[in-house]
Motif scaffolding. Sequence first.
Motif, PDB file in Angstrom:
ATOM      1  N   GLY A   1       0.786  -1.226   0.000  1.00 17.38           N
ATOM      2  CA  GLY A   1       0.000   0.000   0.000  1.00 17.38           C
ATOM      3  C   GLY A   1       0.815   1.272   0.000  1.00 17.38           C
ATOM      4  N   THR A   2       2.149   1.149  -0.008  1.00 24.58           N
ATOM      5  CA  THR A   2       3.000   2.347   0.055  1.00 24.58           C
ATOM      6  C   THR A   2       3.525   2.769  -1.308  1.00 24.58           C
ATOM      7  OG1 THR A   2       5.068   1.108   0.356  1.00 24.58           O
ATOM      8  CG2 THR A   2       3.780   1.610   2.350  1.00 24.58           C
ATOM      9  N   GLY A   3       3.534   1.853  -2.289  1.00 22.23           N
ATOM     10  CA  GLY A   3       4.136   2.146  -3.583  1.00 22.23           C
ATOM     11  C   GLY A   3       5.644   2.168  -3.554  1.00 22.23           C
ATOM     12  N   ARG A   4       6.219   1.714  -2.449  1.00 23.55           N
ATOM     13  CA  ARG A   4       7.677   1.720  -2.332  1.00 23.55           C
ATOM     14  C   ARG A   4       8.264   0.461  -2.969  1.00 23.55           C
ATOM     15  NH1 ARG A   4       8.463   4.225   3.822  1.00 23.55           N
ATOM     16  NH2 ARG A   4       7.651   6.284   3.271  1.00 23.55           N
ATOM     17  N   PRO A   5       9.523   0.538  -3.453  1.00 23.41           N
ATOM     18  CA  PRO A   5      10.085  -0.578  -4.224  1.00 23.41           C
ATOM     19  C   PRO A   5      10.605  -1.718  -3.369  1.00 23.41           C
ATOM     20  CG  PRO A   5      11.603   1.279  -4.211  1.00 23.41           C
ATOM     21  CD  PRO A   5      10.361   1.761  -3.542  1.00 23.41           C
ATOM     22  N   LEU A   6      10.379  -2.923  -3.870  1.00 24.41           N
ATOM     23  CA  LEU A   6      11.036  -4.141  -3.410  1.00 24.41           C
ATOM     24  C   LEU A   6      11.716  -4.742  -4.633  1.00 24.41           C
ATOM     25  CD1 LEU A   6      11.696  -6.562  -1.562  1.00 24.41           C
ATOM     26  CD2 LEU A   6       9.433  -7.485  -2.139  1.00 24.41           C
ATOM     27  N   VAL A   7      13.050  -4.725  -4.656  1.00 23.31           N
ATOM     28  CA  VAL A   7      13.821  -5.209  -5.800  1.00 23.31           C
ATOM     29  C   VAL A   7      14.448  -6.538  -5.421  1.00 23.31           C
ATOM     30  CG1 VAL A   7      15.662  -4.708  -7.436  1.00 23.31           C
ATOM     31  CG2 VAL A   7      14.275  -2.837  -6.513  1.00 23.31           C
ATOM     32  N   TYR A   8      14.101  -7.580  -6.165  1.00 22.88           N
ATOM     33  CA  TYR A   8      14.574  -8.933  -5.887  1.00 22.88           C
ATOM     34  C   TYR A   8      15.603  -9.353  -6.934  1.00 22.88           C
ATOM     35  CZ  TYR A   8      14.566 -14.053  -5.684  1.00 22.88           C
ATOM     36  OH  TYR A   8      14.933 -15.370  -5.621  1.00 22.88           O
ATOM     37  N   THR A   9      16.637 -10.066  -6.476  1.00 24.02           N
ATOM     38  CA  THR A   9      17.715 -10.503  -7.351  1.00 24.02           C
ATOM     39  C   THR A   9      17.537 -11.966  -7.729  1.00 24.02           C
ATOM     40  OG1 THR A   9      19.150  -9.018  -6.108  1.00 24.02           O
ATOM     41  CG2 THR A   9      20.204 -10.528  -7.656  1.00 24.02           C
TER      42      THR A   9
ATOM     43  N   ALA B   1       0.245  -6.095  -7.087  1.00 20.79           N
ATOM     44  CA  ALA B   1      -1.201  -5.977  -6.868  1.00 20.79           C
ATOM     45  C   ALA B   1      -1.528  -5.539  -5.445  1.00 20.79           C
ATOM     46  CB  ALA B   1      -1.878  -7.311  -7.172  1.00 20.79           C
ATOM     47  N   GLU B   2      -0.531  -5.592  -4.561  1.00 23.24           N
ATOM     48  CA  GLU B   2      -0.730  -5.196  -3.159  1.00 23.24           C
ATOM     49  C   GLU B   2      -0.175  -3.807  -2.875  1.00 23.24           C
ATOM     50  OE1 GLU B   2      -2.505  -7.050  -1.201  1.00 23.24           O
ATOM     51  OE2 GLU B   2      -2.674  -8.670  -2.680  1.00 23.24           O
ATOM     52  N   GLY B   3       0.140  -3.064  -3.940  1.00 22.91           N
ATOM     53  CA  GLY B   3       0.624  -1.707  -3.740  1.00 22.91           C
ATOM     54  C   GLY B   3       2.106  -1.608  -3.447  1.00 22.91           C
ATOM     55  N   VAL B   4       2.872  -2.642  -3.822  1.00 25.68           N
ATOM     56  CA  VAL B   4       4.332  -2.615  -3.696  1.00 25.68           C
ATOM     57  C   VAL B   4       4.910  -2.413  -5.094  1.00 25.68           C
ATOM     58  CG1 VAL B   4       6.395  -3.891  -2.978  1.00 25.68           C
ATOM     59  CG2 VAL B   4       4.245  -4.185  -1.718  1.00 25.68           C
ATOM     60  N   ARG B   5       5.920  -1.571  -5.219  1.00 30.24           N
ATOM     61  CA  ARG B   5       6.595  -1.417  -6.515  1.00 30.24           C
ATOM     62  C   ARG B   5       7.599  -2.565  -6.642  1.00 30.24           C
ATOM     63  NH1 ARG B   5      10.687   2.050  -8.578  1.00 30.24           N
ATOM     64  NH2 ARG B   5      10.738   3.378  -6.725  1.00 30.24           N
ATOM     65  N   ALA B   6       7.063  -3.745  -6.955  1.00 30.71           N
ATOM     66  CA  ALA B   6       7.846  -4.979  -6.989  1.00 30.71           C
ATOM     67  C   ALA B   6       8.602  -5.089  -8.315  1.00 30.71           C
ATOM     68  CB  ALA B   6       6.932  -6.174  -6.798  1.00 30.71           C
ATOM     69  N   VAL B   7       9.908  -5.394  -8.219  1.00 31.60           N
ATOM     70  CA  VAL B   7      10.787  -5.444  -9.384  1.00 31.60           C
ATOM     71  C   VAL B   7      11.705  -6.656  -9.247  1.00 31.60           C
ATOM     72  CG1 VAL B   7      12.558  -4.213 -10.703  1.00 31.60           C
ATOM     73  CG2 VAL B   7      10.746  -2.920  -9.538  1.00 31.60           C
ATOM     74  N   VAL B   8      11.984  -7.318 -10.360  1.00 30.19           N
ATOM     75  CA  VAL B   8      12.934  -8.431 -10.386  1.00 30.19           C
ATOM     76  C   VAL B   8      14.070  -8.082 -11.346  1.00 30.19           C
ATOM     77  CG1 VAL B   8      13.311 -10.837 -11.070  1.00 30.19           C
ATOM     78  CG2 VAL B   8      11.247 -10.209  -9.792  1.00 30.19           C
ATOM     79  N   VAL B   9      15.302  -8.296 -10.914  1.00 30.89           N
ATOM     80  CA  VAL B   9      16.488  -8.117 -11.755  1.00 30.89           C
ATOM     81  C   VAL B   9      17.168  -9.474 -11.905  1.00 30.89           C
ATOM     82  CG1 VAL B   9      18.748  -7.018 -11.978  1.00 30.89           C
ATOM     83  CG2 VAL B   9      16.811  -5.718 -11.050  1.00 30.89           C
ATOM     84  N   ARG B  10      17.452  -9.840 -13.153  1.00 36.59           N
ATOM     85  CA  ARG B  10      18.172 -11.092 -13.443  1.00 36.59           C
ATOM     86  C   ARG B  10      19.570 -10.770 -13.960  1.00 36.59           C
ATOM     87  NH1 ARG B  10      13.622 -13.959 -17.241  1.00 36.59           N
ATOM     88  NH2 ARG B  10      12.219 -14.785 -15.612  1.00 36.59           N
TER      89      ARG B  10
ATOM     90  N   ARG C   1      13.288   4.105 -10.465  1.00 32.77           N
ATOM     91  CA  ARG C   1      12.258   4.368 -11.465  1.00 32.77           C
ATOM     92  C   ARG C   1      11.672   3.160 -12.191  1.00 32.77           C
ATOM     93  NH1 ARG C   1      17.104   6.535 -12.935  1.00 32.77           N
ATOM     94  NH2 ARG C   1      18.172   5.670 -14.751  1.00 32.77           N
ATOM     95  N   ALA C   2      12.018   1.943 -11.809  1.00 36.52           N
ATOM     96  CA  ALA C   2      11.379   0.792 -12.451  1.00 36.52           C
ATOM     97  C   ALA C   2       9.918   0.700 -12.019  1.00 36.52           C
ATOM     98  CB  ALA C   2      12.120  -0.493 -12.100  1.00 36.52           C
ATOM     99  N   GLU C   3       9.056   0.326 -12.948  1.00 36.10           N
ATOM    100  CA  GLU C   3       7.629   0.241 -12.658  1.00 36.10           C
ATOM    101  C   GLU C   3       7.294  -1.017 -11.876  1.00 36.10           C
ATOM    102  OE1 GLU C   3       5.400   0.564 -16.232  1.00 36.10           O
ATOM    103  OE2 GLU C   3       5.992   2.656 -16.610  1.00 36.10           O
ATOM    104  N   ALA C   4       6.191  -0.961 -11.150  1.00 32.84           N
ATOM    105  CA  ALA C   4       5.719  -2.113 -10.393  1.00 32.84           C
ATOM    106  C   ALA C   4       5.432  -3.277 -11.336  1.00 32.84           C
ATOM    107  CB  ALA C   4       4.459  -1.753  -9.610  1.00 32.84           C
ATOM    108  N   GLY C   5       5.847  -4.464 -10.912  1.00 30.90           N
ATOM    109  CA  GLY C   5       5.596  -5.656 -11.707  1.00 30.90           C
ATOM    110  C   GLY C   5       6.541  -5.852 -12.870  1.00 30.90           C
ATOM    111  N   SER C   6       7.671  -5.134 -12.890  1.00 33.94           N
ATOM    112  CA  SER C   6       8.591  -5.223 -14.032  1.00 33.94           C
ATOM    113  C   SER C   6       9.759  -6.158 -13.737  1.00 33.94           C
ATOM    114  CB  SER C   6       9.113  -3.835 -14.426  1.00 33.94           C
ATOM    115  OG  SER C   6       9.827  -3.240 -13.348  1.00 33.94           O
ATOM    116  N   LEU C   7      10.298  -6.731 -14.799  1.00 30.88           N
ATOM    117  CA  LEU C   7      11.417  -7.678 -14.728  1.00 30.88           C
ATOM    118  C   LEU C   7      12.464  -7.251 -15.739  1.00 30.88           C
ATOM    119  CD1 LEU C   7      11.114 -11.539 -14.578  1.00 30.88           C
ATOM    120  CD2 LEU C   7      12.646 -10.479 -16.217  1.00 30.88           C
TER     121      LEU C   7
END
Length: 443
Positions: free
Chosen positions: A101-109, A151-160, A213-219
């Motif tokens: 709900g914050t729109g803040r990023p979570l970047v996963y490796t 979908a839960e309001g987290v700017r979720a991002v995956v980097v490979r 600046r990566a969008e939510a749900g991006s890989l």
Amino acid sequence: MFDTGGNVMKVLLTGATGYIGTAVTDHLTAAGHQVVAVTRGAEPQPGRGWHAQLVGDTADPASLAGLVTPDIEAVVHLAPPSGDAEVDTAAIEALATPLRGTGRPLVYTSGVWVLGATGAAQEVGEEAATNPVGLVGYRPRIEQRVLAEAAEGVRAVVVRPAIVYGRGGGIPAILVDRARTQGAPEYYGEEGVRWPTVHVDDLAELFVAAVERAEAGSLWHGVGESTVPVRDIARAAGRAAGVLAAPRVVPVEQAAETFGPLFAEALGLDQSVSGAAARTALGWRPSRPGIVADLLAGSYRPVEVFGAPEGPETDAEVAAIARLVAEVEHAQQNELVDGFLEVFRRADPVWTTGHGKRLSGFDEIAEFTRKVLPGATAESTAVYDVERVLFLRPDVAAVNVRQQPVLPDGTRITDRPEGRPFYILVKEDGAWRVGAAQNTVVA
């Protein structure tokens, strides 16, 4: 470097003490952000550049509870997977829940090994289906678990990331060590295996871009070079180890005896992977030398340095000098007259050849080179390795080089003496050039 727009973030970073984490820390702080490192112990680690240090272990998800406080504006999860899908899922849950709900990023490796072998496909993109090797078998499920947080309001991002190199570390360091201990460079799998690669500092800049600046749900694929023949990487690793021998390919089954079956399978993956999407959408600009260049004349080659303080600025100058000497080698090996002459300054250079012939001035050097270089490498050539650099001034350096005769395939000619070229380099208009050179044969 990226423009943060004045938005300084406090970034929680797992894996902060690791190879990639150290580089990500450097680039986040350089971009103005504050890094809050998650470490397994509370012992202070001075010199890390962290804003703060918290105790937690991603292999113990309960220890992560409460680390993502309201003042944490981004989370970068760099810690390696535990090997247990349930544990890793629980770690994502602990890190993501406070961000909802914050729109803040979570970047996963993650990593490009989730794609498996790409076969005939060239430069596959983020839309390609996953086909992970055993070492990363469940990681695509973790990727999807992270991306679902959008979908839960987290700017979720995956980097490979691709195969990471630079700063003398990563898998290439294993190849250098193996070449040194085995007496020959080696690589694994099939003859034509290829790796996508990325310099650790370029990758760190991609993480900064993802946070900012990566969008939510991006890989995103963190790939600098989409496909590099691993035979070339192995040969360069041999050079870095001081081993001049033809690379040998080791079957995965045999490599498994050293590395274990899962890691050996991953090392033998043949891949061609694109990193174009991040360049286009995030403005990512990988700019460091490629993996072969870095092994030949960069962070994997120890050089004694005198007359300059330790630090990144001196490291950069030494790397630039090593690249110039690599240009000498490339021009000599490929009989490139213009390329060889390009390394000399135009104003009054001096060159004494290995046979004692003294050449004064650019025109005399050019005339001699045009006569002797074409056809000179039909039967043999040489490799050039920087061993010592003495900075007489910030823009003048004395450079000692080891010159070893080799066959066209790079194998050392054992019955021919080495040379010890000595160069006086001058930095003009931001580029190092040869002011004086003397080639001395070692008796």
